[in-house]
Design an enzyme around this catalytic site. Structure first.
Site, PDB file in Angstrom:
ATOM      1  N   LEU A  28     101.390 -44.298 -24.633  1.00  0.00           N
ATOM      2  CA  LEU A  28     101.083 -42.949 -24.155  1.00  0.00           C
ATOM      3  C   LEU A  28     101.960 -41.914 -24.851  1.00  0.00           C
ATOM      4  O   LEU A  28     101.485 -40.845 -25.252  1.00  0.00           O
ATOM      5  CB  LEU A  28     101.282 -42.873 -22.640  1.00  0.00           C
TER       6      LEU A  28
ATOM      7  N   ALA B 266     112.725 -51.800 -24.074  1.00  0.00           N
ATOM      8  CA  ALA B 266     112.560 -52.976 -23.218  1.00  0.00           C
ATOM      9  C   ALA B 266     112.907 -54.212 -24.026  1.00  0.00           C
ATOM     10  O   ALA B 266     112.800 -54.221 -25.265  1.00  0.00           O
ATOM     11  CB  ALA B 266     111.139 -53.077 -22.680  1.00  0.00           C
TER      12      ALA B 266
ATOM     13  N   SER C   4     113.230 -53.949 -18.494  1.00  0.00           N
ATOM     14  CA  SER C   4     113.854 -52.712 -18.984  1.00  0.00           C
ATOM     15  C   SER C   4     114.829 -52.119 -17.984  1.00  0.00           C
ATOM     16  O   SER C   4     115.430 -51.080 -18.258  1.00  0.00           O
ATOM     17  CB  SER C   4     112.776 -51.668 -19.302  1.00  0.00           C
TER      18      SER C   4
ATOM     19  N   ASP D  57     105.413 -51.752 -13.725  1.00  0.00           N
ATOM     20  CA  ASP D  57     106.641 -51.449 -12.978  1.00  0.00           C
ATOM     21  C   ASP D  57     106.416 -50.972 -11.550  1.00  0.00           C
ATOM     22  O   ASP D  57     107.379 -50.910 -10.773  1.00  0.00           O
ATOM     23  CB  ASP D  57     107.454 -50.382 -13.726  1.00  0.00           C
TER      24      ASP D  57
ATOM     25  N   GLU E 145     115.081  -7.791 -12.255  1.00  0.00           N
ATOM     26  CA  GLU E 145     115.408  -6.368 -12.345  1.00  0.00           C
ATOM     27  C   GLU E 145     115.687  -5.775 -10.968  1.00  0.00           C
ATOM     28  O   GLU E 145     116.595  -4.954 -10.803  1.00  0.00           O
ATOM     29  CB  GLU E 145     114.248  -5.602 -13.004  1.00  0.00           C
TER      30      GLU E 145
ATOM     31  N   GLU F 244     106.770 -39.655 -18.583  1.00  0.00           N
ATOM     32  CA  GLU F 244     107.468 -40.931 -18.562  1.00  0.00           C
ATOM     33  C   GLU F 244     106.484 -42.014 -19.029  1.00  0.00           C
ATOM     34  O   GLU F 244     105.348 -41.743 -19.345  1.00  0.00           O
ATOM     35  CB  GLU F 244     107.956 -41.228 -17.148  1.00  0.00           C
TER      36      GLU F 244
ATOM     37  N   THR G  61      92.493 -44.244 -17.697  1.00  0.00           N
ATOM     38  CA  THR G  61      91.153 -44.005 -18.234  1.00  0.00           C
ATOM     39  C   THR G  61      90.051 -44.656 -17.415  1.00  0.00           C
ATOM     40  O   THR G  61      89.034 -44.031 -17.114  1.00  0.00           O
ATOM     41  CB  THR G  61      91.075 -44.488 -19.693  1.00  0.00           C
TER      42      THR G  61
ATOM     43  N   TRP H 170     118.324 -52.391 -16.067  1.00  0.00           N
ATOM     44  CA  TRP H 170     118.428 -50.992 -16.464  1.00  0.00           C
ATOM     45  C   TRP H 170     119.115 -50.933 -17.823  1.00  0.00           C
ATOM     46  O   TRP H 170     120.168 -51.531 -18.005  1.00  0.00           O
ATOM     47  CB  TRP H 170     119.213 -50.192 -15.442  1.00  0.00           C
TER      48      TRP H 170
END
Length: 374
Positions: A305, A166, A172, A204, A57, A300, A237, A174
């Protein structure tokens, strides 16, 4: 007074302006504003560009100058009514002589809300809810943060046309093209945090950084936007992250979330959380991240997960890069997500389809309202 069609057109422009601040305003919302003069002509435009900077504003009123007097202001979010890093926008609108205000979305933040009431109390008519849905979509990260007290989550994955992330041997890199990977870094850079699990870290050894435009490495190199680097978050964890892992280097800050009873000698910034089923309490994680002003988190990592986030209704947006390729076997992009029968399927709505190089980018959202739990 403007017609409903004119209101919608000017608000659409304000929403477009708000989008220019995406990725640079956190922990503030993105906001756009259009000011008309008394004759109904556009006199000023503005958007909130960065936290601590002038609100939309203020920018639009400064551009309009005296032409704002007797005019109409279109704002994508209710003008604030408190003094923070800047003064109250409601007072600025009144001081400028604005005769009418049109708002898309009410401000859910109790500390800042009240601008509409102040304007009405001073005799300024206020119209609410114009293009509210579109304005909410453009501001979904912040609205989730403000309404629910947790970070908004974008789950990103790359997969083949048959849904594999994968190959059978675990490789995986690319699946998607360099163009798609560059786009991922652009999307990462708009987030406040990049989140991955310990499985991805062990498999990775990613950097979890956002590559600055023009950088040559696929894993990122340094700050991605305005000197600001997204926080890296590892969900681990038991505290098994190797001390030499790239995610613990000095290219960006890192937070490692571990169980509150985990016995670990890991030297890192640890966030201890309660256990939940087979992992950590993800809602507690997102609340803790919000307390650290993480408005948007970029998820990611692997299918396990992702399944936990999706199964608990914590994936607010899905960003999929689909390559025109087939594997036939290997890991799926999504693991168990709490679906035992077709009636429990997680339904989404598509928002965008784009070709990025040879790949297809899809953006989808859960069908429940933005910024509210199922």
């Amino acid at each position: 007074m403007e017609t409903p069609e004119q209101d919608a057109a000017h608000m659409a422009r304000a929403i477009e302006l708000a989008g220019r601040g995406h990725g640079t305003t956190s922990p503030n919302p993105v906001v756009g504003c259009v000011v008309l003069d008394a004759a109904g002509q556009v006199a000023g435009e503005g958007f909130h560009a960065y936290a601590g900077g002038p609100h939309a504003e203020i920018v639009a009123l400064a551009q309009a100058g005296e032409r704002a007097r007797g005019g109409t202001a279109y704002v994508t979010l209710e003008p604030c009514d408190h003094t923070g890093r800047t003064g109250p926008c409601s007072r600025a609108l009144l001081d400028a002589g604005i005769a009418r205000v049109v708002i898309a979305v009410a401000d859910p933040n109790p500390e800042a809300a009240g601008g509409a009431a102040r304007l009405r109390a001073h005799g300024v008519p206020v119209t609410n809810g114009v293009l509210a849905g579109a304005a909410e979509r453009g501001n979904e990260e912040w609205l989730t943060y403000a309404r629910l007290g947790r970070s908004h989550v974008t789950w990103k994955f790359a997969a083949t046309l048959d849904g594999r992330s994968a190959a059978e041997d675990g490789t995986s890199q690319w699946i998607t093209s360099p163009e798609a990977r560059a786009d991922v870094h652009r999307m990462r850079a708009a987030a406040d945090a990049i989140v991955a699990g310990i499985g991805t870290v062990l498999a990775d050894d990613p950097s979890l950084t956002a590559r600055a435009p023009g950088a040559g490495r696929d894993e990122g190199d340094g700050p991605a936007r305005d000197g600001r680097t997204p926080l890296r978050v590892v969900i681990d964890t038991e505290g098994r992250t190797p001390q030499h892992a790239r995610v613990l280097d000095d290219r960006a800050p890192t937070l490692v979330a571990v169980a509150d009873d985990a016995r670990t000698g890991l030297k890192a910034d640890l966030l201890r959380l309660p256990r939940h089923e087979d992992g950590l309490d993800l809602r507690a994680l997102l609340r803790e991240l919000a307390a650290r002003e993480v408005v948007g988190a970029f998820l990611e990592g692997g299918p396990t997960l992702a399944g936990s986030f999706v199964g608990q209704g914590l994936a607010d947006r899905v960003l999929a890069y689909v390559a025109p390729a087939l594997l036939g076997s290997g890991s799926a992009a999504l693991g168990a997500a709490g679906v035992g029968t077709i009636g429990e399927i997680h339904r989404l709505t598509f928002d965008d389809f784009s070709l990025i190089g040879p790949d297809l980018r899809l953006i989808a959202r859960p069908v429940h309202p933005l910024g509210r739990e199922q």
